[in-house]
Motif scaffolding. Structure first.
Motif, PDB file in Angstrom:
ATOM      1  N   ARG A  16     -20.366  37.524  13.148  1.00  0.00           N
ATOM      2  CA  ARG A  16     -20.717  38.884  13.574  1.00  0.00           C
ATOM      3  C   ARG A  16     -20.623  39.849  12.397  1.00  0.00           C
ATOM      4  O   ARG A  16     -19.953  39.593  11.395  1.00  0.00           O
ATOM      5  CB  ARG A  16     -19.784  39.383  14.675  1.00  0.00           C
ATOM      6  N   GLY A  46     -16.344  50.941  14.308  1.00  0.00           N
ATOM      7  CA  GLY A  46     -15.208  50.675  15.206  1.00  0.00           C
ATOM      8  C   GLY A  46     -14.315  49.663  14.505  1.00  0.00           C
ATOM      9  O   GLY A  46     -14.105  48.564  14.988  1.00  0.00           O
ATOM     10  N   GLU A  47     -13.775  50.085  13.349  1.00  0.00           N
ATOM     11  CA  GLU A  47     -13.024  49.130  12.521  1.00  0.00           C
ATOM     12  C   GLU A  47     -11.538  49.402  12.629  1.00  0.00           C
ATOM     13  O   GLU A  47     -11.099  50.556  12.556  1.00  0.00           O
ATOM     14  CB  GLU A  47     -13.485  49.277  11.067  1.00  0.00           C
ATOM     15  N   ASP A  57      -9.534  47.612  17.426  1.00  0.00           N
ATOM     16  CA  ASP A  57      -9.449  46.702  18.582  1.00  0.00           C
ATOM     17  C   ASP A  57      -8.013  46.411  18.996  1.00  0.00           C
ATOM     18  O   ASP A  57      -7.691  46.358  20.183  1.00  0.00           O
ATOM     19  CB  ASP A  57     -10.263  45.416  18.376  1.00  0.00           C
ATOM     20  N   TYR A  58      -7.112  46.289  18.026  1.00  0.00           N
ATOM     21  CA  TYR A  58      -5.728  45.970  18.385  1.00  0.00           C
ATOM     22  C   TYR A  58      -4.931  47.202  18.816  1.00  0.00           C
ATOM     23  O   TYR A  58      -3.731  47.112  19.079  1.00  0.00           O
ATOM     24  CB  TYR A  58      -5.021  45.204  17.248  1.00  0.00           C
ATOM     25  N   CYS A  69      -4.897  39.003  15.125  1.00  0.00           N
ATOM     26  CA  CYS A  69      -6.167  39.746  15.214  1.00  0.00           C
ATOM     27  C   CYS A  69      -6.347  40.388  16.592  1.00  0.00           C
ATOM     28  O   CYS A  69      -5.644  40.062  17.545  1.00  0.00           O
ATOM     29  CB  CYS A  69      -7.330  38.796  14.940  1.00  0.00           C
ATOM     30  N   GLY A  70      -7.328  41.279  16.692  1.00  0.00           N
ATOM     31  CA  GLY A  70      -7.726  41.844  17.977  1.00  0.00           C
ATOM     32  C   GLY A  70      -8.749  40.928  18.650  1.00  0.00           C
ATOM     33  O   GLY A  70      -8.959  39.789  18.209  1.00  0.00           O
ATOM     34  N   ILE A  71      -9.438  41.456  19.668  1.00  0.00           N
ATOM     35  CA  ILE A  71     -10.339  40.618  20.479  1.00  0.00           C
ATOM     36  C   ILE A  71     -11.804  40.708  20.024  1.00  0.00           C
ATOM     37  O   ILE A  71     -12.649  39.926  20.449  1.00  0.00           O
ATOM     38  CB  ILE A  71     -10.230  41.018  21.976  1.00  0.00           C
ATOM     39  N   MET A  72     -12.104  41.645  19.110  1.00  0.00           N
ATOM     40  CA  MET A  72     -13.519  41.908  18.794  1.00  0.00           C
ATOM     41  C   MET A  72     -14.306  40.659  18.400  1.00  0.00           C
ATOM     42  O   MET A  72     -15.397  40.411  18.931  1.00  0.00           O
ATOM     43  CB  MET A  72     -13.616  42.928  17.655  1.00  0.00           C
ATOM     44  N   ASP A  73     -13.790  39.892  17.452  1.00  0.00           N
ATOM     45  CA  ASP A  73     -14.611  38.843  16.838  1.00  0.00           C
ATOM     46  C   ASP A  73     -14.940  37.731  17.834  1.00  0.00           C
ATOM     47  O   ASP A  73     -16.083  37.268  17.922  1.00  0.00           O
ATOM     48  CB  ASP A  73     -13.881  38.242  15.626  1.00  0.00           C
ATOM     49  N   LEU A  96      -6.727  37.887   5.834  1.00  0.00           N
ATOM     50  CA  LEU A  96      -6.104  38.691   6.884  1.00  0.00           C
ATOM     51  C   LEU A  96      -4.655  38.321   7.078  1.00  0.00           C
ATOM     52  O   LEU A  96      -3.831  39.144   7.436  1.00  0.00           O
ATOM     53  CB  LEU A  96      -6.831  38.441   8.209  1.00  0.00           C
ATOM     54  N   TYR A 151      -2.919  43.219   6.987  1.00  0.00           N
ATOM     55  CA  TYR A 151      -3.442  43.388   8.342  1.00  0.00           C
ATOM     56  C   TYR A 151      -2.280  43.590   9.320  1.00  0.00           C
ATOM     57  O   TYR A 151      -2.271  44.523  10.132  1.00  0.00           O
ATOM     58  CB  TYR A 151      -4.266  42.150   8.721  1.00  0.00           C
ATOM     59  N   GLY A 202     -15.382  44.631   8.829  1.00  0.00           N
ATOM     60  CA  GLY A 202     -14.361  43.584   8.949  1.00  0.00           C
ATOM     61  C   GLY A 202     -12.996  44.094   8.515  1.00  0.00           C
ATOM     62  O   GLY A 202     -12.765  45.305   8.414  1.00  0.00           O
ATOM     63  N   GLY A 203     -12.107  43.169   8.226  1.00  0.00           N
ATOM     64  CA  GLY A 203     -10.716  43.517   7.941  1.00  0.00           C
ATOM     65  C   GLY A 203     -10.521  44.310   6.660  1.00  0.00           C
ATOM     66  O   GLY A 203      -9.584  45.084   6.530  1.00  0.00           O
TER      67      GLY A 203
HETATM   68  C1  GLA Z   1     -10.633  41.291  11.724  1.00  0.00           C
HETATM   69  C2  GLA Z   1      -9.970  40.979  13.059  1.00  0.00           C
HETATM   70  C3  GLA Z   1     -10.559  41.865  14.161  1.00  0.00           C
HETATM   71  C4  GLA Z   1     -10.540  43.338  13.770  1.00  0.00           C
HETATM   72  C5  GLA Z   1     -11.108  43.526  12.363  1.00  0.00           C
HETATM   73  C6  GLA Z   1     -10.974  44.938  11.874  1.00  0.00           C
HETATM   74  O1  GLA Z   1     -11.977  40.928  11.748  1.00  0.00           O
HETATM   75  O2  GLA Z   1     -10.179  39.626  13.407  1.00  0.00           O
HETATM   76  O3  GLA Z   1      -9.860  41.646  15.366  1.00  0.00           O
HETATM   77  O4  GLA Z   1      -9.242  43.858  13.862  1.00  0.00           O
HETATM   78  O5  GLA Z   1     -10.492  42.661  11.411  1.00  0.00           O
HETATM   79  O6  GLA Z   1     -11.743  45.804  12.641  1.00  0.00           O
END
Ligand code: GLA
Length: 412
Positions: free
Chosen positions: A39, A44-45, A48-49, A194-198, A244, A249, A359-360
């Motif tokens: 992706r 929106g960086e 997510d967390y 990590c958050g849920i986005m990816d 990450l 992170y 991304g991160g």
């Molecule tokens: C990484 C994490 C995501 C998100 C991004 C930053 O890709 O896997 O969950 O936090 O960094 O937006």
């Protein structure tokens, strides 16, 4: 390789070939192949967390997992393209309390096998809980999402493996639950908080659309991307790698939790820019204050960006992308000189609506929204500026908004 001409079936074919060459004795049972995309996040960086909003799109670079059931054998075997490392394990042992890991697999060290084993272990627990019989399998993996490039190669790996193994075991998970299981594997087995986005966008992407996701409720809405002849999303890989898991992170994540506690809210999602600016306890702690200001302003920008995209206002979308980068660079401090060079070079050019890191951070990729007629000249000019400044080659590729995970079954 030019991503624009790389259809997602290519990793699928390579995974199937690897499956047949790695273990030629097992060719009788049907083959299951799952494909999951990487992706790029438009805006929106690092929200997510904190339960916030993100606007990613799935891209036409993907990971594929090809699987055959082993009807009689207890041992499952996993291989990945371009690596001599393999994993072999008995499901009973992996799923026993305290779980025995395959030989050589160490958790939390970036080894691809920890992601794969994590997904299989969590799915296996769930299948056992549902009373499903588990069979062993051979699993071969291939992909073309650049590793460490900030385009979610790990989520594509997790979601492709989870989709293939769930199909083999007849475990029915809806896509948001599948994404959540993959994220849990990344937390518990790969050690990345990590958050849920990816995982979510890899599972639920839709061709020709970005996805506005509320990371708290998981409510989501697919937003059409502009027509290809009008605007193109171009990714520039700085080819500087970041990790990450390296600590930054997790530190940012912790800063967000602490800032939320100072503000007296559960998550920064519940705070407004006004609350952040007027809280003297927060203002007196500059690192927490800056982190919070990034998150609350980024949430507002993301919602505004989705609305701008919806009504086709690419100038406004580009302006918001630029503001997002500035906030990530100055407030959240996750950019780096290489990403700043790419972004600044892009912004100086006619035909670029907006440019930001994606991304991160700490390396990886920048994303730009470019007038389609200008794509070739923008790529040439940005690459030239990057080489002149850093002596490095950036890799540039236009990407198309693609569909999410798919599963194919083929006989023999
Ligand atoms: C990484 C994490 C995501 C998100 C991004 C930053 O890709 O896997 O969950 O936090 O960094 O937006």
């Amino acid at each position: 390789m030019n991503a624009a001409t790389t259809p997602a079936v290519q990793p699928a074919r390579r995974a199937q070939l690897l499956l047949d060459t790695a273990w030629p004795g097992n060719s009788d049972s049907p083959r299951i192949t799952a494909i999951a995309p990487g992706r790029v996040n438009l805006i929106g960086e690092h929200t997510d967390y904190s339960g916030g909003f993100v606007l990613p799109m799935a891209i036409d670079l993907a990971c594929a997992a090809a699987l055959r059931i082993r009807n009689t054998a207890k041992v499952s075997r996993v291989a990945i393209e371009e690596s001599d490392l393999r994993a072999e394990f008995e499901l009973d042992r992996l799923l026993a309390p305290g779980g025995e890991l395959p030989a050589g697999v160490v958790l939390g060290k970036g080894d691809w096998r920890s992601y794969v084993v994590g997904v299989i272990a969590l799915l296996g627990r769930r299948a056992r809980h549902d009373g499903k019989p588990l069979c062993g399998f051979d699993l071969a993996i291939a992909g073309d999402v650049p590793v460490g490039g900030g385009l979610s190669s790990s989520a594509a790996l997790e979601v492709s493996v989870a989709s293939a193994v769930a199909a083999a075991w007849n475990v029915h998970l809806d896509l948001p639950k599948l994404a959540a299981l993959c994220r849990q594997a990344e937390h518990e087995f790969a050690g990345v908080p990590c958050g849920i986005m990816d995982q979510f966008i890899s599972a639920l992407g839709r061709e020709g659309h970005a996805l506005l996701l509320d990371c708290r409720t998981l409510e989501h809405h697919h937003v059409p991307m502009p027509a290809a002849e009008h605007a193109t999303v171009v990714v520039f890989n700085s080819n500087v790698s970041h990790s990450l898991a390296s600590g930054e992170y997790a530190r940012r994540r912790e800063a967000c939790q602490r800032a939320a506690a100072v503000l007296g809210v559960g998550e920064l999602r519940d705070a407004t820019p006004q609350m952040v600016a007027s809280n003297s306890a927060l203002v007196s702690q500059p690192a927490l204050f800056r982190a919070a200001r990034h998150v609350v302003t980024e949430n507002a920008r993301t919602i505004a960006a989705a609305a701008a995209l919806e009504r086709g206002d690419l100038t406004e979308l580009g302006r918001l992308m630029n503001a997002s980068h500035d906030s990530l660079r100055d407030d959240y401090r996750v950019s780096c000189p290489e990403l700043d060079t790419l972004v600044e070079a892009g912004r100086g050019l006619g035909g670029v609506f907006g440019a930001r890191m994606t991304g991160g951070g700490f390396g990886g990729c920048a994303v730009m929204l470019v007038r389609s007629a200008s794509v070739d000249s923008v790529i040439a000019d940005v690459k030239h500026a990057y080489r002149a400044r850093h002596g490095l080659d950036a890799t540039a590729f236009p990407v198309r908004a693609s569909g999410g995970a798919t599963v194919l079954r083929t006989a023999g």
